[in-house]
Design an enzyme around this catalytic site. Structure first.
Site, mmCIF file in Angstrom:
data_model
loop_
_atom_site.group_PDB
_atom_site.id
_atom_site.type_symbol
_atom_site.label_atom_id
_atom_site.label_comp_id
_atom_site.label_asym_id
_atom_site.label_seq_id
_atom_site.Cartn_x
_atom_site.Cartn_y
_atom_site.Cartn_z
ATOM 1 N N HIS A 318 0.841 -1.205 0.000
ATOM 2 C CA HIS A 318 0.000 0.000 0.000
ATOM 3 C C HIS A 318 0.873 1.250 0.000
ATOM 4 O O HIS A 318 0.632 2.193 -0.777
ATOM 5 C CB HIS A 318 -0.903 -0.005 1.228
ATOM 6 C CG HIS A 318 -1.553 1.314 1.511
ATOM 7 N ND1 HIS A 318 -2.820 1.620 1.097
ATOM 8 C CD2 HIS A 318 -1.083 2.420 2.166
ATOM 9 C CE1 HIS A 318 -3.121 2.846 1.468
ATOM 10 N NE2 HIS A 318 -2.080 3.354 2.134
ATOM 11 N N GLU A 319 1.874 1.290 0.846
ATOM 12 C CA GLU A 319 2.720 2.481 0.919
ATOM 13 C C GLU A 319 3.504 2.691 -0.366
ATOM 14 O O GLU A 319 3.614 3.816 -0.865
ATOM 15 C CB GLU A 319 3.667 2.374 2.123
ATOM 16 C CG GLU A 319 2.981 2.260 3.468
ATOM 17 C CD GLU A 319 2.067 3.450 3.769
ATOM 18 O OE1 GLU A 319 2.278 4.525 3.189
ATOM 19 O OE2 GLU A 319 1.126 3.275 4.567
ATOM 20 N N HIS A 322 2.050 4.548 -3.409
ATOM 21 C CA HIS A 322 2.110 6.008 -3.511
ATOM 22 C C HIS A 322 3.314 6.466 -4.326
ATOM 23 O O HIS A 322 3.410 7.662 -4.654
ATOM 24 C CB HIS A 322 2.173 6.626 -2.118
ATOM 25 C CG HIS A 322 0.907 6.471 -1.329
ATOM 26 N ND1 HIS A 322 -0.319 6.896 -1.773
ATOM 27 C CD2 HIS A 322 0.687 5.912 -0.108
ATOM 28 C CE1 HIS A 322 -1.249 6.624 -0.878
ATOM 29 N NE2 HIS A 322 -0.675 6.016 0.151
ATOM 30 N N GLU A 384 -5.965 6.728 -1.511
ATOM 31 C CA GLU A 384 -5.817 5.714 -0.477
ATOM 32 C C GLU A 384 -6.520 4.419 -0.882
ATOM 33 O O GLU A 384 -5.991 3.323 -0.661
ATOM 34 C CB GLU A 384 -6.368 6.230 0.850
ATOM 35 C CG GLU A 384 -5.552 7.354 1.482
ATOM 36 C CD GLU A 384 -4.108 6.958 1.711
ATOM 37 O OE1 GLU A 384 -3.844 5.779 2.055
ATOM 38 O OE2 GLU A 384 -3.232 7.820 1.541
#
Length: 717
Positions: A318-319, A322, A384
């Site tokens: 997930h991080e 970005h 997100e």
């Protein structure tokens, strides 16, 4: 820190922000514009009057000379005055007036142009403010179309908004300066220029100079605030791990970045506090004070031993998402600058002497940037959710959902353990990560569903709630998910970080040493501050007397006036028109005598009050002869000092404090049992200005609180 008393229910009747916005952006320029229009009319009238007099006065001089030659005893009234002059003297006065008019006419004509600067400045401020509001609103609406539209419109606003706000400030400054100059130069044309009018002229010139200074300070502050913005580094306490320190972790990160088509971070930092995040802003590390640039991935060590491999992969995936696609540009070009401009606008409202001139610009700036809030919230949610989707692609949606809940339920355990260790670093374990894991209940986490509305922490961004993120992943909120999130900690979970970091135990100990060292340094600095604060008040009593001297002198002067009036009544009754009216003489004499007696008695009472201390301040209590008992500083929750006709000290007492009573019915003190306020009024504090008096009370209250904290630290409470 002592803060003013909070306002009561009347604060709920304050005007809404839009009213203040209209008042500052439209009302202030409109008032200045109206003043400018009035000054234009007055300036033109003055110039026309001087021009007409320049034409008429030479004719008047000739006519008066002829009249003086033919009729030396003729008298005339010059220019409608009340005094009659002989013809020759009137001719001389007309000649003097002609010289004055000839001298002042250029200034009168030049002065007619000054109000146009007031009108122009007001119009410029009004148009700049309205264009900024309209443009910001339109840009905010356009930003909701797409993330590219958000970046493009925000970039445009970032370039144009400082210019418009600068024009608004320049316009207001020009209008105020021109208006002050017009009014100041108007005093020059006063026919009888007395000493009082000279003071008015000097005061007007001082106001004009202050307006010019405020304008320069405002524009200078605007230039500094909106200079090319460099984001502030993010402060992080942690350690950088290179590939030699954490070969397994770097291998996992590279694998996840490749599977998610994301850029590999330039640095991986592991710390004790906070949550998982990535950033492209500068990161300032402590304790080694190194600043990292580029892409940084931050991992909180306490969570690494709680998540299994698939959950950790989902979180890191997930991080890293970005750093993929359009999100990279968003992270680099928008997020830090958007936060920075909000800080810039806060600084804009505190530029010193130009504050009043920059306040309308600050209102406009906040309103313009506020139009982006909805778009920012929308696209932050979207990014997100997209990052969650990418993270779930590498490990599956259920592990991604359980990781969200597991991080949420561990948060309170981490917070309590670290807070306890920070408060008592000498009693803390050497390995705080192990201390967190040991604090996890053996049966697992209770009620993970209670954390569904939690939001993951991030230093520069916001996240949707876990409930929304899990729903977006398509994972049902069932017993299976809650059981997985609440599962007990196993030996395998605790051993999992060892496969990622070469010396996991050593890293945890180093992080703990850094954290506890910072806690000890903070406690030492806090103790020094508390000791200095506690020692800032003397042990002996401090007496505060009422400053009645100005009132005593005022009453003395008033008594002399009454006495003078009575003496005049006795000595010159005929001149006063009461020589033949005995009753009037008696009434007026009695009134004068009563005035003398009243002024004298009141002056005596004030003088007598001033001999007794109004307040007695000790390190422990505040006493007053107006109250039947002392007020302990430890019972004071807050205080406020106000001054106008009277100086008023208001103490707000804690709910469990005993309220004193006033000693007299009509007293300078008052006690409100409903609001739990104790008020002491006076004519002033002898030898202390209101600010100094408030600072004195604040020192005693702060010293009391400091002693309480020192006592608690000493006893280990």
């Amino acid at each position: 820190m002592i803060i003013p008393l909070h306002q009561d229910g009347s604060g709920s009747r304050r005007l809404p922000p839009v009213v203040w916005l209209v008042a500052w952006v439209v009302g202030v320029p409109a008032l200045l514009g109206g003043l400018g229009a009035w000054e234009v009319e007055r300036g033109l009238a003055s110039a026309e009057s001087y021009t007409r007099r320049q034409v008429e006065l030479p004719v008047s001089v000739v006519q008066l000379r002829l009249l003086a030659a033919t009729d030396p005893y003729a008298s005339v009234r010059f220019e409608g005055g009340r005094t009659a002059y002989g013809a020759a003297l009137a001719a001389d006065k007309a000649q003097e007036a002609l010289a004055v008019v000839t001298r002042d006419l250029p200034l009168a004509r030049a002065r007619t142009w000054v109000p146009y600067a007031t009108l122009g400045g007001a119009l410029l401020a009004l148009l700049a403010g309205l264009v900024a509001l309209a443009g910001g609103g339109a840009a905010g609406l356009w930003a909701r179309r797409s993330r590219d539209a958000l970046l493009a419109s925000f970039g445009l606003v970032r370039r144009v908004l400082p210019v418009l706000l600068g024009l608004q400030i320049v316009g207001l400054s020009l209008a105020v300066l021109a208006a002050a100059l017009f009014e100041a130069t108007g005093l020059w044309f006063t026919q009888r220029f007395s000493a009082g009018e000279a003071k008015l002229l000097l005061g007007a010139l001082v106001i004009a100079a202050l307006a010019a200074w405020a304008a320069v300070a405002a524009v200078r502050g605007l230039r500094g605030v909106f200079a090319l913005f460099t984001p502030e580094p993010i402060d992080v306490r942690g350690r950088v791990l290179d590939e030699a320190d954490a070969p397994g972790l770097w291998r996992l990160v590279r694998e996840l970045a490749g599977r998610g088509d994301a850029l590999v971070p330039d640095a991986v930092v592991v710390g004790l506090t906070g949550g998982f995040f990535v950033t492209e802003s500068a990161v300032r590390l402590s304790p080694d004070t190194r600043t990292l640039t580029g892409r940084t991935l931050y991992l909180p060590a306490p969570y690494l031993g709680v998540l299994d491999g698939r959950e950790l992969s989902a979180v890191i995936g997930h991080e890293l998402a970005h750093f993929a696609g359009e999100d990279t540009a968003y992270s680099r070009r928008f997020t830090p600058i958007y936060a920075g401009l909000h800080r810039a606008l806060t600084a804009l409202g505190n530029v010193g002497p130009g504050d009043l001139l920059t306040r309308p610009a600050a209102y406009v700036g906040y309103r313009s940037l506020g139009t982006f809030d909805a778009a920012v919230a929308r696209w932050s949610r979207a990014r997100e959710f997209e990052a969650d989707r990418r993270g779930a692609q590498v490990s599956g949606a259920p592990p991604a959902a359980s990781a969200l809940l597991r991080v949420g339920v561990l948060g309170p355990v981490v917070g309590e353990t670290l807070a306890s260790s920070y408060g008592k670093p000498d009693a803390a374990p050497d390995d705080l990560v192990a201390g967190v894991l040991d604090a996890i209940p053996a049966a697992g986490f209770p009620e993970p569903g209670a954390h569904l509305d939690d939001r993951q922490a991030h230093p520069t961004d916001t996240h949707p709630s876990d409930r929304q993120r899990i729903a977006a992943l398509g994972v049902p909120l069932d017993a299976e998910l809650f059981a997985r999130a609440a599962r007990p900690l196993t030996v395998g979970d605790r051993a999992w970080p060892v496969a990622l970091v070469a010396d996991w135990t050593g890293l945890c100990r180093w992080l703990s040493v850094d954290f506890l060292t910072g806690a000890r340094e903070h406690r030492a600095a806090e103790r020094v501050y508390l000791e200095e604060t506690a020692a800032a008040v003397p042990v002996e009593e401090t007496l505060v007397h009422e400053n009645g001297a100005p009132m005593v002198w005022t009453m003395g002067v008033l008594a002399l006036l009454f006495a003078g009036a009575g003496a005049a009544l006795l000595l010159y009754p005929r001149a006063l028109g009461v020589a033949h009216d005995a009753l009037a003489q008696q009434i007026l004499g009695a009134a004068a005598a009563a005035g003398v007696a009243w002024a004298g008695i009141y002056a005596g009472l004030v003088h007598r009050r001033g001999r007794t201390p109004l307040l007695v301040l000790t390190p422990d209590v505040l006493r007053s002869p107006l109250l039947d008992s002392a007020v302990a500083w430890k019972d004071v929750a807050d205080f406020q000092v106000t001054h106008g006709k009277r100086l008023t000290l208001t103490l707000a007492l804690t709910p469990d404090a005993t309220l004193p009573r006033t000693k007299r019915l009509f007293s300078q003190a008052g006690v409100s049992r409903r609001r739990r306020h104790v008020c002491v009024q006076s004519l002033g504090a002898r030898g202390l200005k209101p600010d100094a008096f408030a600072a004195l009370v604040g020192r005693y209250l702060a010293a009391s609180r400091a002693r309480v904290h020192l006592s608690a630290a000493h006893t280990g409470i």
